[in-house]
Design a protein around this motif. Structure first.
Motif, short mmCIF file in Angstrom:
data_model
loop_
_atom_site.label_atom_id
_atom_site.label_comp_id
_atom_site.label_asym_id
_atom_site.label_seq_id
_atom_site.Cartn_x
_atom_site.Cartn_y
_atom_site.Cartn_z
N ALA A 38 -27.58 -28.85 71.53
CA ALA A 38 -29.01 -28.99 71.31
C ALA A 38 -29.21 -29.68 69.97
N HIS A 39 -30.08 -30.67 69.95
CA HIS A 39 -30.33 -31.41 68.71
C HIS A 39 -31.71 -31.99 68.77
N SER A 40 -32.37 -32.07 67.62
CA SER A 40 -33.71 -32.64 67.58
C SER A 40 -33.66 -34.11 67.98
N MET A 41 -34.65 -34.51 68.77
CA MET A 41 -34.65 -35.84 69.35
C MET A 41 -35.85 -36.62 68.84
N ALA A 42 -35.62 -37.67 68.07
CA ALA A 42 -36.71 -38.49 67.57
C ALA A 42 -37.29 -39.34 68.69
N LYS B 11 -25.93 -37.22 68.43
CA LYS B 11 -26.76 -36.73 67.32
C LYS B 11 -27.25 -37.88 66.44
N GLN C 236 -29.92 -39.72 68.51
CA GLN C 236 -31.14 -38.94 68.67
C GLN C 236 -31.92 -38.84 67.37
N SER C 237 -31.21 -38.71 66.25
CA SER C 237 -31.88 -38.61 64.95
C SER C 237 -32.65 -39.88 64.62
N TYR D 205 -27.30 -34.42 77.61
CA TYR D 205 -27.92 -35.17 76.52
C TYR D 205 -29.31 -35.71 76.80
N LYS E 215 -32.02 -34.05 77.39
CA LYS E 215 -33.07 -33.15 76.94
C LYS E 215 -32.83 -32.79 75.49
N GLY E 216 -33.89 -32.50 74.81
CA GLY E 216 -33.80 -32.20 73.37
C GLY E 216 -33.33 -30.81 73.09
#
Length: 299
Positions: free
Chosen positions: A25-29, A247, A250-251, A296, A298-299
């Motif tokens: 799970a990772h924040s998705m810009a 990551k 997504q960042s 990958y 989904k955020g």
């Protein structure tokens, strides 16, 4: 006993290694996209048949060697597929190699029929000098800047980035260098899962714009079937590396392209005498595609 074995294989094909992997799970810009591509390497049919099968399986596009081919562009339009092109030089002599390499890149990026997502380069030779291979990177940097099409250099045996420590020299001296991460090759070259080169691997992960999703191991560039439990350690290692690339993307809210690239015999181990493959190449690649999308998208 045979029934139990069939049930085990059926269950393995459904679950794969997803249940064995640590959660992701990772924040998705805003702007992040995951695009999954199919390889026609080993596909026995026509380009139209290949594109139809890729579309039906759920792929977003395909990766193929650059060729100005009516049938290819017709199939891309017909099935609404994206494309990434492979390019390389075609000579063992450096001057001729560089000229053919630049010509292929220029043709693939300047044609108006279908704008590629990227160009993936089988760049140089492992026996060209550092200076010679560096000049090939300079060619791709110029073309990428002029066309705004990403150009990546693949971490591939026999090419300029055949080993981690060699690739590091280019990473440290060429800030514009971007990679196609096929880290399975490095596992084979270094006969390890790269535990002793973590700093260098991290540098490569930060430069990766495109992934070739094949699982290697210390004795080869391709496990026979990543769904088999004996490859759990290798699969986890590769997903740990891929997690880091995702990551980064997504960042930044960038598109990540991924080619599922388990290959046919002889990349695929085969039975002696009959040369029958030990597993189904297409099914493995589709399994990897679905696993990437599930992990990958989904955020």
């Amino acid at each position: 006993m045979q029934i139990h074995r069939r049930n085990f294989l059926k269950q393995s094909a459904v679950l794969g290694v997803a249940s064995l992997l640590p959660s992701f799970a990772h924040s998705m810009a805003p702007g992040f996209r995951l695009l999954m591509l199919a390889t026609n390497w080993g596909f026995p049919g026509t380009i139209d048949e290949f594109c139809k099968r890729a579309k039906d399986a759920g792929y977003d596009g395909i990766e193929v060697w650059w060729k100005d081919d009516d049938a290819l562009f017709s199939a891309l339009d017909k099935y609404n597929l994206e494309v990434g092109f492979l390019c390389t030089g075609n000579s063992n002599e450096y001057t001729k190699h560089a000229a053919s390499f630049e010509a292929a890149l220029s043709a693939a990026t300047s044609q108006q029929r279908k704008r590629p997502l990227y160009i993936n380069c089988h760049s140089g030779k492992d026996y060209f000098s550092f200076e010679q291979n560096s000049r090939l990177i300079d060619i791709t940097t110029r073309i990428a800047q002029e066309t705004k099409i990403p150009v990546y250099h693949e971490t591939h045996r026999s090419r300029m980035l055949f080993a981690a420590h060699v690739a590091r020299q280019f990473i440290e001296t060429k800030p514009a260098l971007r990679l196609t991460l096929d880290i399975s090759h490095w596992c084979n070259v270094h006969e390890s899962l790269l535990q002793d080169q973590q700093e260098t691997v991290s540098m490569a992960l930060a430069r990766a714009g495109h992934i070739h999703a094949r699982v290697g191991h210390p004795q080869g560039a391709q496990v026979n079937d990543p769904r088999a439990p004996e490859w759990e350690q290798a699969v986890k290692a590769h997903f740990a590396w891929w997690d880091e690339v995702v990551k980064h993307k997504q960042s930044k809210g960038e598109t990540l392209t991924v080619l599922t690239e388990f290959g046919p015999v002889d990349y695929m181990p085969a039975l002696p005498y009959t040369r029958q493959p030990l597993a189904n190449q297409w099914d493995i690649n589709v399994h990897m595609m679905k696993l990437f999308k599930s992990r990958y998208s989904k955020g």
